[in-house]
Design an enzyme around this catalytic site. Structure first.
Site, PDB file in Angstrom:
ATOM      1  N   ASP A   1       0.824  -1.212   0.000  1.00 30.67           N
ATOM      2  CA  ASP A   1       0.000   0.000   0.000  1.00 30.67           C
ATOM      3  C   ASP A   1       0.855   1.259   0.000  1.00 30.67           C
ATOM      4  O   ASP A   1       2.027   1.231   0.396  1.00 30.67           O
ATOM      5  CB  ASP A   1      -0.889   0.025   1.257  1.00 30.67           C
TER       6      ASP A   1
ATOM      7  N   HIS B   1       3.802  -2.079   3.284  1.00 29.91           N
ATOM      8  CA  HIS B   1       3.868  -0.757   2.652  1.00 29.91           C
ATOM      9  C   HIS B   1       5.210  -0.626   1.933  1.00 29.91           C
ATOM     10  O   HIS B   1       6.253  -0.769   2.562  1.00 29.91           O
ATOM     11  CB  HIS B   1       3.697   0.343   3.703  1.00 29.91           C
TER      12      HIS B   1
HETATM   13 ZN    ZN Z   1      -2.634   3.174   3.282  1.00 26.57          ZN
END
Ligand code: ZN
Length: 429
Positions: free
Chosen positions: A232, A389
Site C-alpha cells: 500500500d 507498505h
Molecule cells: Zn494506506
C-alpha cells in the site's frame, strides 16, 4: 516430361493436279513422307516435338524415284492450352500440295498447393492460370481440414491437415506447486500453466498452441497456502528495488497505489512485469477521503485517472485507507464505511482488506518484526492476503526472505484478481 506424341494417322497424301494438259498424262504428284501426323499432343509449357516433314515430286515418266522438295511449315502461336492447326505445303513448278495436322496443347499438371500446418495459411499457383489462392476451397471437417483447388483444365490438388483436438493434460501432485502438464502435440507445457485462486480453490489453466484448453483445480486448504503480497501507499522510493526482488523470485504481487505518489512512472513497469495494480486513494487524507460519500468517490476518481494515464486502464480493485474496519472515518462521517462497502459493490468494484498484517506502520517496526509478523500470519491462513507498505524501506527489505521461505515451503504467490479471495474486516462504522 509430359510430352505425348500421338500418331493418329501416319500417312497423309495430298496431291493436286496442276491442270496443265501435258503434265496430266504424266500423272505427276507431290508425296509427303510418312512422318506426318494428324494430331500431336504436347503439355503446356513444354516445347512441341520437332519432326521432319519431307516431300518429293514424282512422276511416272521422268522422276520415278522422286525429286526432294522443300516443305514450308507454318507454326501457330500456341501460348495457351487448345488445338492449333499446323499447316505445311510444298510445290514443284506449277504443282502444289498442302496438308495439316493438329497440335493439341494440354494442361494435365495440377496446381501447386501449399498449406502451413500450424497457421493454416495457404496459397496456390498454376502454370496456366497463375495465382489460384482465391479459388482454394477450405472444408472444415472437424478433425481435419481439407484444402482443394482445381485449375481451368480441371486438374485438382488437395491437402489435408489433421487438426489437433486433444487438450493438454494437467496432472496434480501433492503440493500446490507440484503439477505437470503435457500435450500430445506441444510436449511439456508445465511452465505455461497459469494459476489463479478464487473462493479458496486454486485453478490451473493452460492452452496448447492450437487453442485446446485444459483446467484443473483443487482446494487450497490441506494442500498448501496461497499468498497474496500486497503493498500500500506507493509507489515509493523503494518500489523499484522491490520489483527487482520480486522478479528475481518470479513472484507477482499487488500494488494498492496512491494517486499523489511522485513515483507513478513506475506503474507501467509494475504492469509489464505482471503485477496487479489496484487503487488505494488519491490523497490518502482521511479527513478528505471520508468527508462524505461523494468526496470518497471524487478522490477515487482522481487515482483512477492517474492509473489510466500510466497504464491505459482503470482497476476494479480498491482498498480503503485504514481498511473497511477503520473507525477514524466515524469522526468525519458516521456510517460511511457501511455505505461505501455497499456502493462499491453496486459500481462493480471489489474492496480488499487483509488477513495478515506486517504491522510495518508501527514506529517500532523493523525488518525482523515484519518478517515475524508475515511468516506467523501466513501460517494461520490457507489464503493469505498480506499487507505491507512499499514506502517503508525496512518492510521492503523483508520481502526477499519472505519469498525464499515461502517458496521453500511450496507456497503459491499470486497477484490479486477481482475474483480472488478478499478477506473483509468487520465494518465498524
Ligand atoms: Zn494506506
Amino acid at each position: 516430361m509430359r510430352i505425348g506424341v500421338k500418331i493418329v494417322a501416319a500417312v497423309l497424301f495430298v496431291a493436286v493436279c496442276a491442270g496443265a494438259a501435258g503434265i496430266a498424262t504424266d500423272d505427276p504428284m507431290i508425296e509427303f513422307n510418312q512422318d506426318t501426323y494428324e494430331e500431336i499432343v504436347v503439355e503446356y509449357g513444354e516445347p512441341a516435338p520437332v519432326h521432319e516433314i519431307s516431300a518429293v515430286y514424282r512422276s511416272r515418266v521422268l522422276h520415278r524415284s522422286g525429286v526432294p522438295l522443300a516443305v514450308k511449315i507454318e507454326q501457330p502461336d500456341y501460348s495457351a492450352p487448345g488445338a492449333y492447326e499446323v499447316r505445311y505445303s510444298a510445290s514443284y513448278k506449277k504443282l502444289a500440295a498442302e496438308g495439316s495436322y493438329t497440335l493439341r496443347v494440354v494442361d494435365t499438371t495440377p496446381p501447386e498447393l501449399t498449406v502451413d500446418e500450424d497457421t493454416l495459411a495457404y496459397s496456390s499457383f498454376d502454370s496456366v492460370d497463375g495465382d489460384l489462392t482465391d479459388r482454394v476451397v477450405v472444408t472444415d471437417e472437424g478433425e481435419r481440414i481439407v484444402f482443394s483447388v482445381a485449375d481451368s483444365s480441371g486438374n485438382q490438388s488437395e491437402k489435408t491437415v489433421l487438426r489437433d483436438l486433444t487438450p493438454p493434460v494437467i496432472t496434480l501432485g501433492q503440493g500446490l506447486l507440484d503439477f505437470t502438464c503435457f500435450d500430445e502435440t506441444d510436449g511439456d507445457l508445465s511452465s505455461e500453466v497459469r494459476l489463479h485462486e478464487s473462493g479458496g480453490i486454486l485453478y490451473y489453466e493452460v492452452s496448447d498452441s492450437h487453442g485446446n484448453a485444459a483446467t484443473a483445480s483443487r482446494k487450497v486448504a490441506g494442500n498448501g497456502r496461497v499468498v497474496y503480497l500486497t503493498f500500500d501507499d506507493g509507489p515509493g522510493p523503494y518500489t523499484a528495488e522491490l520489483l527487482d526482488t520480486l522478479a528475481q523470485y518470479g513472484v507477482k504481487a499487488t500494488f494498492f497505489v496512491v494517486g499523489r505518489s511522485e513515483h507513478l512512472d513506475l506503474l507501467p513497469r509494475i504492469k509489464a512485469e505482471g503485477h496487479s495494480i489496484a487503487a488505494h486513494t488519491y490523497s490518502h487524507n482521511y479527513a478528505k477521503v471520508y468527508a462524505s460519500v461523494d468526496s470518497y468517490f471524487d478522490d477515487l476518481e482522481l487515482v483512477q485517472q492517474k492509473i489510466e494515464e500510466q497504464v491505459g486502464e482503470r482497476t476494479v480493485m480498491v482498498r480503503f485507507p485504514g481498511g473497511s474496519s477503520n473507525t477514524v472515518s466515524r469522526q468525519y462521517t458516521p456510517g460511511i464505511m457501511t455505505q461505501l462497502a455497499r456502493l462499491l459493490n453496486e459500481r462493480g468494484l471489489v474492496y480488499f482488506d487483509w488477513n495478515v498484517s506486517a504491522a510495518d506502520a508501527s514506529t517500532q517496526a523493523t525488518t525482523a518484526s515484519v518478517l515475524g509478523n508475515v511468516k506467523n500470519g501466513i501460517l494461520k491462513q490457507d489464503v493469505a492476503v498480506v499487507l505491507q507498505h512499499d514506502v517503508k524501506d525496512f518492510s521492503v527489505a523483508a520481502v526477499e526472505e519472505i519469498l525464499r521461505w515461502g517458496q521453500a515451503n511450496g507456497f503459491v504467490f499470486l497477484p490479486l484478481t477481482p475474483e480472488s479471495t478478499a478477506p473483509h474486516h468487520h465494518i465498524a462504522n
